[in-house]
Design a protein around this motif. Structure first.
Motif, PDB file in Angstrom:
ATOM      1  N   ALA A  20      -2.413  -1.084  -1.756  1.00  0.00           N
ATOM      2  CA  ALA A  20      -2.006  -2.253  -1.117  1.00  0.00           C
ATOM      3  C   ALA A  20      -2.025  -2.394   0.416  1.00  0.00           C
ATOM      4  CB  ALA A  20      -0.535  -2.689  -1.833  1.00  0.00           C
ATOM      5  N   LEU A  21      -1.608  -1.110   0.870  1.00  0.00           N
ATOM      6  CA  LEU A  21      -1.613  -1.471   2.334  1.00  0.00           C
ATOM      7  C   LEU A  21      -2.975  -1.676   2.945  1.00  0.00           C
ATOM      8  CD1 LEU A  21       0.901   1.538   3.175  1.00  0.00           C
ATOM      9  CD2 LEU A  21       1.016  -0.915   3.925  1.00  0.00           C
TER      10      LEU A  21
ATOM     11  N   ILE B 125       3.929 -16.136   4.024  1.00  0.00           N
ATOM     12  CA  ILE B 125       4.193 -14.973   3.297  1.00  0.00           C
ATOM     13  C   ILE B 125       5.743 -14.666   3.150  1.00  0.00           C
ATOM     14  CG2 ILE B 125       4.205 -12.517   3.444  1.00  0.00           C
ATOM     15  CD1 ILE B 125       1.209 -12.750   4.504  1.00  0.00           C
TER      16      ILE B 125
ATOM     17  N   GLN C 295       0.715 -17.963   8.714  1.00  0.00           N
ATOM     18  CA  GLN C 295       0.255 -17.134   7.564  1.00  0.00           C
ATOM     19  C   GLN C 295       1.657 -16.154   7.219  1.00  0.00           C
ATOM     20  OE1 GLN C 295      -3.154 -14.923   7.316  1.00  0.00           O
ATOM     21  NE2 GLN C 295      -2.796 -14.358   5.305  1.00  0.00           N
TER      22      GLN C 295
ATOM     23  N   ARG D 221      -5.313  -3.445   1.505  1.00  0.00           N
ATOM     24  CA  ARG D 221      -5.674  -4.681   1.164  1.00  0.00           C
ATOM     25  C   ARG D 221      -4.896  -5.718   2.213  1.00  0.00           C
ATOM     26  NH1 ARG D 221      -4.640  -3.166  -4.082  1.00  0.00           N
ATOM     27  NH2 ARG D 221      -2.891  -4.689  -4.042  1.00  0.00           N
ATOM     28  N   HIS D 222      -3.756  -5.307   2.644  1.00  0.00           N
ATOM     29  CA  HIS D 222      -3.112  -6.563   3.626  1.00  0.00           C
ATOM     30  C   HIS D 222      -2.894  -5.921   5.109  1.00  0.00           C
ATOM     31  CE1 HIS D 222      -1.815  -8.578  -0.128  1.00  0.00           C
ATOM     32  NE2 HIS D 222      -1.758  -7.364  -0.671  1.00  0.00           N
ATOM     33  N   PRO D 223      -3.455  -6.593   5.910  1.00  0.00           N
ATOM     34  CA  PRO D 223      -3.608  -6.432   7.468  1.00  0.00           C
ATOM     35  C   PRO D 223      -2.065  -6.349   7.999  1.00  0.00           C
ATOM     36  CG  PRO D 223      -4.093  -8.624   7.250  1.00  0.00           C
ATOM     37  CD  PRO D 223      -4.110  -8.118   5.796  1.00  0.00           C
TER      38      PRO D 223
ATOM     39  N   ASN E 160       2.567  -8.652   9.511  1.00  0.00           N
ATOM     40  CA  ASN E 160       2.536  -9.329   8.587  1.00  0.00           C
ATOM     41  C   ASN E 160       3.769  -8.840   7.644  1.00  0.00           C
ATOM     42  OD1 ASN E 160       2.204  -9.683   5.587  1.00  0.00           O
ATOM     43  ND2 ASN E 160      -0.069  -9.053   5.562  1.00  0.00           N
TER      44      ASN E 160
ATOM     45  N   LEU F 293       4.531  -8.645   4.328  1.00  0.00           N
ATOM     46  CA  LEU F 293       4.181  -7.847   3.321  1.00  0.00           C
ATOM     47  C   LEU F 293       3.915  -6.696   3.581  1.00  0.00           C
ATOM     48  CD1 LEU F 293       3.787  -7.672   0.076  1.00  0.00           C
ATOM     49  CD2 LEU F 293       1.384  -8.780   0.597  1.00  0.00           C
ATOM     50  N   HIS F 294       2.935  -6.548   4.655  1.00  0.00           N
ATOM     51  CA  HIS F 294       2.646  -5.144   5.207  1.00  0.00           C
ATOM     52  C   HIS F 294       3.972  -4.320   5.649  1.00  0.00           C
ATOM     53  CE1 HIS F 294      -0.686  -2.168   6.740  1.00  0.00           C
ATOM     54  NE2 HIS F 294       0.328  -2.133   7.687  1.00  0.00           N
TER      55      HIS F 294
ATOM     56  N   VAL G  69      -1.186 -10.956  11.312  1.00  0.00           N
ATOM     57  CA  VAL G  69      -1.502 -11.809  10.540  1.00  0.00           C
ATOM     58  C   VAL G  69      -0.946 -13.167  11.493  1.00  0.00           C
ATOM     59  CG1 VAL G  69      -1.656 -11.345   8.358  1.00  0.00           C
ATOM     60  CG2 VAL G  69       0.395 -12.337   9.096  1.00  0.00           C
TER      61      VAL G  69
END
Length: 115
Positions: A90-91, A106, A102, A93-95, A20, A22-23, A98
């Protein structure tokens, strides 16, 4: 490589799981914050210590200024801890992994190519 069962664009094939973005960015941000945290936690410490030692400036105004430095230093320490806590939330909440489609969405959003 992990896969999830599902249809990718109606083809019925398993879709690969990827990192991910974002992660990954949050992990990098957290590492940077931890690296900088000691500097931030120690900020104003020398000035406060010097003021308290009576070698730099003495008198009632100096005492008030030293107390103000101590208060600002405590606020800065709390702010660093809040930042680390926010990143940790935040970490959570975001796996880390992904589906590939997805991850691409992102990446687009992070680059500003998608509103």
């Amino acid at each position: 490589m992990n896969f999830i069962m599902g249809e990718e664009q109606g083809m019925g094939s398993p879709e690969p799981m990827v990192e991910n973005p974002l992660h990954v960015n949050l992990i990098r941000l957290r590492a940077r914050l931890v690296e900088e945290a000691e500097t931030l936690r120690g900020a104003l410490g020398k000035a406060e210590s010097d003021m308290g030692g009576g070698q730099v400036w003495v008198g009632p105004s100096a005492d008030r200024w030293k107390d103000e430095l101590g208060g600002r230093r405590a606020q800065l320490k709390r702010a660093v801890e809040r930042l680390l806590g926010d990143v940790d939330e935040a970490l959570a909440r975001h796996p880390a992994m992904v589906p590939a489609h997805q991850a691409e969405l992102i990446r687009r959003r992070l680059s500003g190519r998608m509103g």
